[in-house]
Design a protein around this motif. Structure first.
Motif, PDB file in Angstrom:
ATOM      1  N   LEU A  55       0.840  -1.199   0.000  1.00 51.27           N
ATOM      2  CA  LEU A  55       0.000   0.000   0.000  1.00 51.27           C
ATOM      3  C   LEU A  55       0.879   1.255   0.000  1.00 51.27           C
ATOM      4  O   LEU A  55       0.421   2.340   0.348  1.00 51.27           O
ATOM      5  N   SER A  56       2.115   1.115  -0.402  1.00 53.51           N
ATOM      6  CA  SER A  56       3.063   2.229  -0.335  1.00 53.51           C
ATOM      7  C   SER A  56       2.734   3.315  -1.357  1.00 53.51           C
ATOM      8  O   SER A  56       2.035   3.072  -2.334  1.00 53.51           O
ATOM      9  N   PHE A  57       3.267   4.496  -1.100  1.00 61.68           N
ATOM     10  CA  PHE A  57       3.100   5.662  -1.973  1.00 61.68           C
ATOM     11  C   PHE A  57       1.631   5.979  -2.239  1.00 61.68           C
ATOM     12  O   PHE A  57       1.189   6.077  -3.378  1.00 61.68           O
ATOM     13  N   ASN A  58       0.879   6.115  -1.157  1.00 64.28           N
ATOM     14  CA  ASN A  58      -0.504   6.557  -1.198  1.00 64.28           C
ATOM     15  C   ASN A  58      -0.647   7.699  -0.205  1.00 64.28           C
ATOM     16  O   ASN A  58       0.351   8.320   0.166  1.00 64.28           O
ATOM     17  N   LEU A  59      -1.852   7.980   0.229  1.00 69.47           N
ATOM     18  CA  LEU A  59      -2.103   9.108   1.126  1.00 69.47           C
ATOM     19  C   LEU A  59      -2.827   8.682   2.404  1.00 69.47           C
ATOM     20  O   LEU A  59      -3.621   9.439   2.949  1.00 69.47           O
ATOM     21  N   ASN A  81       5.910   5.356   2.787  1.00 71.90           N
ATOM     22  CA  ASN A  81       5.576   6.558   2.027  1.00 71.90           C
ATOM     23  C   ASN A  81       4.082   6.869   2.043  1.00 71.90           C
ATOM     24  O   ASN A  81       3.452   7.010   0.992  1.00 71.90           O
ATOM     25  N   ASN A  82       3.544   6.952   3.233  1.00 70.31           N
ATOM     26  CA  ASN A  82       2.167   7.363   3.469  1.00 70.31           C
ATOM     27  C   ASN A  82       2.192   8.394   4.590  1.00 70.31           C
ATOM     28  O   ASN A  82       3.208   9.047   4.808  1.00 70.31           O
ATOM     29  N   TYR A  83       1.098   8.511   5.310  1.00 71.60           N
ATOM     30  CA  TYR A  83       1.011   9.447   6.426  1.00 71.60           C
ATOM     31  C   TYR A  83       0.521   8.750   7.691  1.00 71.60           C
ATOM     32  O   TYR A  83      -0.151   9.348   8.514  1.00 71.60           O
ATOM     33  N   SER A 104       8.680   2.758   6.474  1.00 75.38           N
ATOM     34  CA  SER A 104       9.487   3.970   6.331  1.00 75.38           C
ATOM     35  C   SER A 104       8.713   5.112   5.682  1.00 75.38           C
ATOM     36  O   SER A 104       7.722   4.892   4.999  1.00 75.38           O
ATOM     37  N   TYR A 105       9.187   6.312   5.930  1.00 70.31           N
ATOM     38  CA  TYR A 105       8.628   7.536   5.348  1.00 70.31           C
ATOM     39  C   TYR A 105       7.133   7.700   5.626  1.00 70.31           C
ATOM     40  O   TYR A 105       6.326   7.866   4.721  1.00 70.31           O
ATOM     41  N   ASN A 106       6.802   7.638   6.888  1.00 72.07           N
ATOM     42  CA  ASN A 106       5.463   7.929   7.367  1.00 72.07           C
ATOM     43  C   ASN A 106       5.602   9.019   8.422  1.00 72.07           C
ATOM     44  O   ASN A 106       6.604   9.726   8.450  1.00 72.07           O
ATOM     45  N   HIS A 107       4.629   9.125   9.280  1.00 73.15           N
ATOM     46  CA  HIS A 107       4.686  10.062  10.397  1.00 73.15           C
ATOM     47  C   HIS A 107       4.552   9.293  11.707  1.00 73.15           C
ATOM     48  O   HIS A 107       3.962   9.793  12.665  1.00 73.15           O
ATOM     49  N   MET A 108       5.104   8.081  11.731  1.00 71.36           N
ATOM     50  CA  MET A 108       5.038   7.248  12.927  1.00 71.36           C
ATOM     51  C   MET A 108       5.821   7.958  14.027  1.00 71.36           C
ATOM     52  O   MET A 108       6.926   8.440  13.799  1.00 71.36           O
ATOM     53  N   ASN A 109       5.224   8.044  15.210  1.00 70.62           N
ATOM     54  CA  ASN A 109       5.845   8.815  16.275  1.00 70.62           C
ATOM     55  C   ASN A 109       5.707   8.143  17.629  1.00 70.62           C
ATOM     56  O   ASN A 109       5.882   8.770  18.653  1.00 70.62           O
TER      57      ASN A 109
END
Length: 173
Positions: A55-59, A81-83, A104-109
């Motif tokens: 499901l990468s590179f989506n929104l 590469n999502n949010y 990777s490249y999410n907003h995991m916090n």
């Protein structure tokens, strides 16, 4: 393979009713919202056969739901590469056949749960470009005997403390 098709909106939850589906690639679309309903639809197929989900590179803009653990036959999971935000759910430990995990490249916090250590088949782990917090200990790595590569760097400040042996540190990039 439904990658780069320009699909917008939510993933139709009916896809989870395809009980014999082995590979689902929705990479590079404009899908958004959460994935909980989609994942829960797989519970209608107690013996679902899904082995690969991209499901990468989506929104997508939600926390990763506990229902992720339903996909017990997954070997490959790419949600990069999502949010997505928040912590990795403890149910990640149910994915005992997983060989590659990319968040990777999410907003995991949030934190990385110790249940990650139950992924004894895991070879590649990509957690980079997130703002992880908490502590990564030997318990997290306990059964990861096949692990060859871990990517966890971040250009942003991260409050993740590594309390692991040098043997594990050599795998982390």
């Amino acid at each position: 393979d439904l990658s780069n098709m320009g699909f917008k909106g939510l993933i139709p939850k009916g896809i989870g009713n395809m009980c014999k589906l082995k590979i689902l690639n929705l990479f590079g679309n404009i899908l958004d919202g959460g994935i909980e309903e989609f994942l829960r639809s797989f519970s209608d197929c107690p013996n679902n056969t899904l082995e690969s989900l991209d499901l990468s590179f989506n929104l997508f803009t939600s926390q990763l739901p506990a229902s992720l653990g339903i996909l017990k036959n997954l070997r490959y999971l790419n949600l990069g590469n999502n949010y997505f935000w928040g912590s990795i759910p403890k149910s990640i430990g149910n994915l005992s056949l997983l060989k590659k995990l990319d968040l990777s490249y999410n907003h995991m916090n949030g934190s990385i749960p110790e249940s990650l250590g139950q992924l004894s088949e895991l070879v590649d782990l990509y957690l980079s470009a997130n703002s992880w917090a908490g502590m990564l200990t030997e318990s997290h790595m306990l059964n990861l005997t096949r692990l060859k590569y871990v990517s966890i760097y971040s250009e942003e400040p991260m409050s993740l403390i590594f309390n692991v042996s040098s043997e594990w540190l050599s795998l982390i990039h």
